[in-house]
Design an enzyme around this catalytic site. Structure first.
Site, short mmCIF file in Angstrom:
data_model
loop_
_atom_site.label_atom_id
_atom_site.label_comp_id
_atom_site.label_asym_id
_atom_site.label_seq_id
_atom_site.Cartn_x
_atom_site.Cartn_y
_atom_site.Cartn_z
N ARG A 223 0.97 -1.06 0.16
CA ARG A 223 0.07 0.15 0.00
C ARG A 223 0.91 1.34 -0.08
NH1 ARG A 223 -3.57 -2.73 1.44
NH2 ARG A 223 -2.18 -3.80 2.53
N THR A 224 1.83 1.42 1.01
CA THR A 224 2.32 2.50 1.14
C THR A 224 3.37 2.85 0.20
OG1 THR A 224 2.29 2.36 3.46
CG2 THR A 224 3.79 3.96 2.96
N LYS B 260 25.36 -6.01 0.89
CA LYS B 260 26.71 -6.25 0.95
C LYS B 260 27.55 -5.58 1.98
CE LYS B 260 26.23 -5.75 -4.33
NZ LYS B 260 26.75 -4.74 -5.37
N ARG C 246 11.42 3.27 4.03
CA ARG C 246 10.72 2.41 5.04
C ARG C 246 12.01 1.48 5.44
NH1 ARG C 246 5.12 -0.80 4.98
NH2 ARG C 246 4.52 1.24 5.62
N HIS D 181 5.06 6.26 11.74
CA HIS D 181 4.51 6.06 10.37
C HIS D 181 3.78 7.39 10.06
CE1 HIS D 181 3.17 4.67 6.46
NE2 HIS D 181 2.71 3.48 7.02
C1 NCD Z 1 0.95 -0.37 8.33
C2 NCD Z 1 2.40 -0.34 8.46
O1 NCD Z 1 3.20 -0.93 7.81
O2 NCD Z 1 2.80 0.01 9.62
N1 NCD Z 1 0.61 -0.71 6.97
C3 NCD Z 1 0.36 0.65 6.21
O3 NCD Z 1 1.29 1.29 6.21
N2 NCD Z 1 -0.74 0.59 5.76
C4 NCD Z 1 0.24 -1.15 9.14
C5 NCD Z 1 0.65 -2.94 9.32
O4 NCD Z 1 1.45 -3.29 8.82
O5 NCD Z 1 0.04 -3.49 9.95
#
Ligand code: NCD
Length: 308
Positions: free
Chosen positions: A57-58, A86, A107, A135
């Site tokens: 998603r993100t 590496k 991320r 997040h």
């Molecule tokens: C969340 C995350 O990655 O923290 N997902 C997201 O970004 N939509 C929630 C999750 O992984 O449960």
């Protein structure tokens, strides 16, 4: 414009004035998208999309946001295919990214890594989730979703359900909600309660909270924010197995609510949210994903200093 944030690293960085500004700008962006006028705002800009931890998603949301603005994207996914496997440091990776791109979204499984990444470079850095830490862009889109769905935040009762210990989306959203007159129900097993540091951060703010293990507290709520138990963060997998199925939201529970309870979930879901909820009008989690793209379009523009 008083908003002055190049990086988006956590939710502590935003004042109430910043949030008011961001909500207004996201609304403007939503209008531009509806009128087909957003494409071209970031023509010539390049986003480095660095996802060293699982995401669908993100990552797609950020990449869609950049493409919808007319910008372009370069990306790397996972450690396995990156030079980090590496032995390259995050610092060196970022120095290289800075030579290629105008802005980076990262991320990473290690809490605090986005701040290290931002410290290494002059280009803007956006935290797309750092371990069990924060997040912030998810929280901003969640805030925008609640306000869009409910018309306001002040006076609302909001439940957080599930993994309040490791759920970074909850950590970040609570930090934003503290600026509003909101009552929170924190519904989790005691083992997965909200860490003290986040509770302390609410002191001196208009928000109030109650902790409970009773799922029926949802019936008192205007919004229920459901989350997955974060399997990958448990040091002991047996503990995950013991806790994973304790709280479940289904249609029957929601239909018994005294209020028109709007259901949010950052997704992905596992067993905590039944698919029989999906056809209820108050199931807002797929709309939430849609709000996410306009929120991220707004943040990309503002971080790049591009007003619209
Ligand atoms: C969340 C995350 O990655 O923290 N997902 C997201 O970004 N939509 C929630 C999750 O992984 O449960």
């Amino acid at each position: 414009m008083s908003y002055n944030h190049k990086n988006v690293l956590d939710t502590e960085q935003f004042s109430k004035a910043d949030l008011d500004f961001l909500i207004g700008k996201t609304r403007d962006m939503e209008r531009l998208v509806e009128q087909n006028k957003a494409f071209g705002i970031l023509t010539g800009k390049l986003l480095a999309s660095l996802f060293f931890e699982a995401s669908t998603r993100t990552r797609l949301s950020f990449e869609a946001a950049m493409e919808r603005l007319g910008g372009r994207v370069i990306s790397t996914v996972g450690f396995q295919f990156s030079s980090i496997s590496k032995g390259e440091t995050l610092y060196d990776t970022m120095k290289m990214v800075e030579a290629y791109a105008d802005i980076a979204v990262i991320r990473h499984p290690v809490e605090g890594s986005s701040r290290i990444a931002a410290g290494a470079v002059k280009i803007p850095v956006i935290n797309a989730g750092d371990g069990a830490g924060q997040h912030p862009t998810q929280a901003l889109l969640d805030l925008y979703t609640i306000i869009s769905e409910k018309g306001t935040l002040d006076g609302l009762t909001v439940a957080f359900i599930g993994d309040l210990k490791y759920g970074r989306t909850i950590h970040s959203l609570i930090n934003l909600l503290r600026h509003y007159k909101v009552h929170l129900y924190l519904i989790s097993p005691p083992e997965l309660a909200l860490p003290e540091s986040y509770k302390k951060g609410l002191e001196g703010h208009p928000i109030s909270l109650e902790e409970t293990t009773d799922i029926k507290a949802v019936w008192e709520c205007d919004v229920a924010y459901v989350t997955r138990i974060q399997e990958e963060r448990f040091p002991d997998h047996r503990e995950y197995e013991r806790l994973k199925d304790l709280f479940k939201i289904n249609k029957e529970l929601i239909l018994a609510s005294k209020k028109e309870t709007t259901i949010l979930h950052p997704l992905p879901r596992v067993n905590e949210l039944s698919t029989d909820v999906d056809d209820l009008p108050n199931a807002a989690y797929f709309r939430q994903a849609r709000y996410g793209v306009v929120s991220r379009m707004t943040l990309l523009c503002l971080s790049l200093g591009q007003d619209f």
